[in-house]
Scaffold this motif. Structure first.
Motif, mmCIF file in Angstrom:
data_model
loop_
_atom_site.group_PDB
_atom_site.id
_atom_site.type_symbol
_atom_site.label_atom_id
_atom_site.label_comp_id
_atom_site.label_asym_id
_atom_site.label_seq_id
_atom_site.Cartn_x
_atom_site.Cartn_y
_atom_site.Cartn_z
ATOM 1 N N LEU A 22 0.827 -1.205 0.000
ATOM 2 C CA LEU A 22 0.000 0.000 0.000
ATOM 3 C C LEU A 22 0.859 1.250 0.000
ATOM 4 O O LEU A 22 0.573 2.229 -0.704
ATOM 5 C CB LEU A 22 -0.929 -0.023 1.221
ATOM 6 C CG LEU A 22 -2.120 0.942 1.232
ATOM 7 C CD1 LEU A 22 -3.065 0.631 0.077
ATOM 8 C CD2 LEU A 22 -2.861 0.848 2.559
ATOM 9 N N ARG A 23 1.960 1.208 0.775
ATOM 10 C CA ARG A 23 2.872 2.356 0.806
ATOM 11 C C ARG A 23 3.583 2.529 -0.532
ATOM 12 O O ARG A 23 3.796 3.657 -0.990
ATOM 13 C CB ARG A 23 3.876 2.178 1.938
ATOM 14 C CG ARG A 23 3.299 2.404 3.330
ATOM 15 C CD ARG A 23 4.409 2.492 4.370
ATOM 16 N NE ARG A 23 5.041 1.190 4.563
ATOM 17 C CZ ARG A 23 4.663 0.283 5.464
ATOM 18 N NH1 ARG A 23 3.614 0.547 6.261
ATOM 19 N NH2 ARG A 23 5.290 -0.858 5.597
ATOM 20 N N ASP A 24 3.959 1.428 -1.139
ATOM 21 C CA ASP A 24 4.647 1.516 -2.445
ATOM 22 C C ASP A 24 3.711 2.041 -3.528
ATOM 23 O O ASP A 24 4.153 2.674 -4.493
ATOM 24 C CB ASP A 24 5.171 0.129 -2.849
ATOM 25 C CG ASP A 24 6.276 -0.364 -1.933
ATOM 26 O OD1 ASP A 24 6.864 0.483 -1.215
ATOM 27 O OD2 ASP A 24 6.512 -1.585 -1.894
ATOM 28 N N LEU A 25 2.422 1.781 -3.356
ATOM 29 C CA LEU A 25 1.454 2.179 -4.366
ATOM 30 C C LEU A 25 1.181 3.687 -4.357
ATOM 31 O O LEU A 25 0.845 4.281 -5.393
ATOM 32 C CB LEU A 25 0.140 1.418 -4.131
ATOM 33 C CG LEU A 25 -0.832 1.294 -5.305
ATOM 34 C CD1 LEU A 25 -0.182 0.513 -6.446
ATOM 35 C CD2 LEU A 25 -2.096 0.571 -4.840
ATOM 36 N N GLU A 26 1.365 4.301 -3.218
ATOM 37 C CA GLU A 26 0.988 5.710 -3.069
ATOM 38 C C GLU A 26 1.788 6.647 -3.973
ATOM 39 O O GLU A 26 1.202 7.501 -4.649
ATOM 40 C CB GLU A 26 1.106 6.138 -1.599
ATOM 41 C CG GLU A 26 0.630 7.544 -1.305
ATOM 42 C CD GLU A 26 -0.840 7.758 -1.670
ATOM 43 O OE1 GLU A 26 -1.217 8.908 -1.944
ATOM 44 O OE2 GLU A 26 -1.609 6.767 -1.692
ATOM 45 N N PRO A 27 3.137 6.539 -4.046
ATOM 46 C CA PRO A 27 3.866 7.452 -4.961
ATOM 47 C C PRO A 27 3.527 7.227 -6.434
ATOM 48 O O PRO A 27 3.528 8.177 -7.225
ATOM 49 C CB PRO A 27 5.340 7.136 -4.676
ATOM 50 C CG PRO A 27 5.347 5.800 -4.026
ATOM 51 C CD PRO A 27 4.073 5.690 -3.272
ATOM 52 N N VAL A 28 3.232 5.966 -6.813
ATOM 53 C CA VAL A 28 2.834 5.701 -8.197
ATOM 54 C C VAL A 28 1.508 6.394 -8.503
ATOM 55 O O VAL A 28 1.315 6.987 -9.575
ATOM 56 C CB VAL A 28 2.715 4.174 -8.438
ATOM 57 C CG1 VAL A 28 2.263 3.892 -9.864
ATOM 58 C CG2 VAL A 28 4.041 3.479 -8.142
ATOM 59 N N ARG A 29 0.613 6.320 -7.538
ATOM 60 C CA ARG A 29 -0.697 6.970 -7.715
ATOM 61 C C ARG A 29 -0.545 8.484 -7.815
ATOM 62 O O ARG A 29 -1.196 9.143 -8.639
ATOM 63 C CB ARG A 29 -1.606 6.586 -6.557
ATOM 64 C CG ARG A 29 -2.996 7.219 -6.589
ATOM 65 C CD ARG A 29 -3.837 6.702 -5.431
ATOM 66 N NE ARG A 29 -5.092 7.440 -5.357
ATOM 67 C CZ ARG A 29 -5.256 8.590 -4.703
ATOM 68 N NH1 ARG A 29 -4.209 9.155 -4.086
ATOM 69 N NH2 ARG A 29 -6.419 9.199 -4.696
ATOM 70 N N LYS A 30 0.285 9.070 -6.959
ATOM 71 C CA LYS A 30 0.513 10.517 -6.992
ATOM 72 C C LYS A 30 1.124 10.936 -8.340
ATOM 73 O O LYS A 30 0.777 11.996 -8.882
ATOM 74 C CB LYS A 30 1.432 10.938 -5.844
ATOM 75 C CG LYS A 30 0.760 10.895 -4.485
ATOM 76 C CD LYS A 30 1.714 11.401 -3.397
ATOM 77 C CE LYS A 30 1.021 11.412 -2.038
ATOM 78 N NZ LYS A 30 1.930 11.876 -0.960
ATOM 79 N N HIS A 31 2.025 10.097 -8.890
ATOM 80 C CA HIS A 31 2.632 10.406 -10.197
ATOM 81 C C HIS A 31 1.559 10.407 -11.287
ATOM 82 O O HIS A 31 1.545 11.290 -12.161
ATOM 83 C CB HIS A 31 3.723 9.382 -10.524
ATOM 84 C CG HIS A 31 4.290 9.531 -11.907
ATOM 85 N ND1 HIS A 31 5.126 10.579 -12.266
ATOM 86 C CD2 HIS A 31 4.112 8.777 -13.037
ATOM 87 C CE1 HIS A 31 5.453 10.465 -13.539
ATOM 88 N NE2 HIS A 31 4.853 9.379 -14.044
#
Length: 615
Positions: A22-31
């Protein structure tokens, strides 16, 4: 290792892995969101450019020229890019939601079951706050709704210590204090309580008093109590159906009580010549003797508390201990005391209830009615300054007395005025209410000669910080059995200045001239929310012209209801209601208010009459 142990160790590792995903997914989503927003911004700029080119082309004489094709192709590419990143963002949002759902399913069995008491104190305060129905009123009175739900607050306090601490501050929003030692002790206990004191918002000072004339003369005391009981008994006898319903008893039982009270009145009236050995005479003579002794004691206590300043200083100290108190209310009568605390049935059958009912202080108008010394107003004048000196503060001041003329008898020395003025510089709300005392032998209207003696009253109106003003004057011109009409104006109280911070203004029962009304409206500043006029008496000018003036108001809403004088003096009641009463008009606003608020151009008085009446 048991299977249970295996399962309990697997769950944390799975949760750690899911949380990491879930933490790894957050920066991808923000990008993805950033790319989508950038594409949207570029598309918007390009659309604006194309629109500009089309505008130039339409003004070009050569219609064969067209906008270049390259920007249009770029726009198509940007739209595709926005769609792509929007789809990518939605994919990531769905994946994020699925991970959170999976985490919730795995973690739920391992979480401790939470109960109401596990909540933070701040949350409990907000929850229990919905039980409290009390709110500051626009007039002095009894908070009946709060009294109705007081039992709920008491029940919360009895549940457990946690609930007690979280709800005790709701118990007493208003503290009433009068000139008795027991009342001052109660105020001291409440203001010193670490929890209950935090919920107090209003201190209401009751300025009823025990009169010297009755405290020092037994025969005068007996005569007054006999006449008062006889008057109350006659009133009950004249309205048996009403009081039967009020007390919840059959009329026969009430009539029996009236007969018993009549016998008590007869005993008191002939006490000196009555048979002292008679059982009833002995009982009711004892009631009077004990009542008189208590009345005289309470008078001496009152004078001591007043003379040495204990009464004023005790209230000032309570303000200092309770910084949450916002309002000081000064009232000449105890709204929750008096004979209505005891039914006629109790007075007839319970000597102790009868004794308690006659050991009551007098309100100011009754003192005037009895032709006794006028009530001492030094306490009322000293109170605001003493609170300031003690380190307390209030932002709302409410005064209720029988009439404005009682403010003219207050001792307004230079020292008192200076102290009172200093104490109300942060005042935000000032409410004055003239309590009606309807008796044909009591003049309740102020005289013109008393207007110059209103320094104590006007110093509150001259406070620059005021946001809310409510002035309710006694007006006897609406009652047919007291048809005295005003011959002078109170308009100068509101027409000679402006209030820069004013939000709401309410005025009831004021006699004034049209020019004074115009000055008041002209002095209103932008930002005021509401101006309400009720039962004004127009001494000169016409109400048609008054509506024109009110129409110029800068307030968001200005309203007028039930006016008197000028055209209304000869207008039929039904017609007046049709113009000024929204209920009779069958609309949200009356025709007069619609004209004032510029919802219509039709002046309902001028356009409804062939000739405007001028006084």
């Amino acid at each position: 290792m048991s299977s249970h142990d295996d399962g309990s160790s697997i769950v944390p590792s799975q949760l750690d892995s899911l949380y990491q995903h879930l933490r790894d997914l957050e920066p991808v989503r923000k990008h993805a969101i950033g790319q989508m927003l950038a594409a949207i911004a570029q598309r918007t700029q390009l659309e604006a450019r194309l629109q500009q080119l089309k505008t130039l082309d339409s003004s070009n004489v050569n219609t064969n020229e067209h906008p270049p094709e390259k920007p249009a192709l770029q726009l198509t590419e940007l739209k595709s890019k926005v769609d792509l990143w929007s789809f990518r963002k939605q994919e990531l949002d769905d994946r994020q939601s699925a991970l959170r759902l999976e985490i919730n399913i795995l973690a739920r069995p391992t979480l401790r079951h939470l109960e109401l008491q596990d909540m933070a104190d701040e949350i409990l305060f907000r929850i229990f706050g919905y039980v409290n129905t009390w709110s500051p009123c626009d007039h002095l009175g009894i908070e009946s709704e709060h009294a109705t739900h007081l039992s709920s607050i008491k029940s919360l306090r009895l549940t457990c210590w946690r609930f007690c601490n979280a709800s005790s501050h709701l118990l007493i929003p208003v503290v009433q204090v009068d000139m008795r030692q027991a009342s001052l002790e109660r105020l001291a206990n409440i203001s010193s309580h670490p929890t209950i004191s935090k919920g107090v918002r209003v201190i209401r000072v009751i300025l009823q008093h025990y009169n010297k004339f009755f405290a020092e003369d037994l025969q005068a005391f007996i005569g007054y109590q006999t006449a008062t009981l006889d008057r109350d008994n006659a009133s009950c006898a004249a309205r048996t159906a009403h009081y039967s319903q009020l007390y919840g008893v059959p009329e026969d039982e009430l009539l029996d009580a009236i007969a018993k009270v009549d016998k008590i009145v007869s005993i008191w009236a002939t006490l000196n010549s009555a048979d002292q050995a008679d059982e009833h005479v002995m009982i009711y003579k004892s009631v009077l003797d004990r009542a008189y002794q208590e009345y005289a004691f309470l008078f001496q206590q009152q004078e001591k508390l007043r003379a040495d300043g204990t009464f004023v200083q005790s209230i000032a100290a309570a303000f200092r201990r309770m910084p949450t108190v916002q309002s000081l209310e000064l009232c000449d009568t105890h709204l929750e005391r008096g004979r209505l605390r005891w039914t006629h049935i109790e007075l007839a059958n319970d000597p102790e209830a009868l004794r308690c009912s006659i050991v009551q202080p007098m309100h100011w108008a009754m003192t005037t009615f009895q032709n006794l010394e006028l009530p001492l107003g030094d306490v009322l004048v000293q109170m605001p300054g003493a609170i300031l000196e003690a380190g307390g503060m209030f932002t709302t001041l409410e005064i209720q007395v029988p009439g404005l003329q009682y403010c003219s008898i207050l001792p307004s020395t230079a020292s008192n005025l200076q102290s009172a003025t200093a104490s109300i510089q942060r005042l935000k709300s000032f409410n004055f209410r003239s309590r009606e005392f309807m008796h044909p032998d009591v003049e309740s209207m102020i005289e013109p000669t008393q207007l110059q003696d209103l320094e104590v009253f006007t110093c509150a109106l001259h406070t620059n910080s005021l946001e809310n003003i409510s002035l309710e004057f006694h007006y006897s011109w609406r009652f047919h059995y007291l048809p005295r009409l005003p011959t002078f104006s109170l308009g100068p109280l509101i027409s000679i200045r402006s209030w820069q911070n004013l939000k709401t203004f309410k005025c009831v029962g004021m006699p004034l001239h049209l020019t004074e009304l115009e000055s008041f409206v002209d002095n209103l500043t932008v930002g005021i929310d509401e101006v309400k006029f009720h039962s004004l008496y127009l001494l000169t000018g016409s109400w048609a012209a008054a509506l024109d003036i009110m129409r110029k108001s800068v307030a968001k809403r200005t309203s007028l209801e039930d006016p008197y004088g000028a055209e209304c003096a000869s207008m039929e009641r039904e017609k007046s209601m049709a113009i000024f009463d929204y209920r009779a008009a069958g609309s949200q606003y009356s025709p007069a208010d619609q004209y004032i608020m510029r919802l219509t151009d039709c002046n309902p008085i001028r356009d409804g009459n062939d000739e405007e009446v001028e006084n």
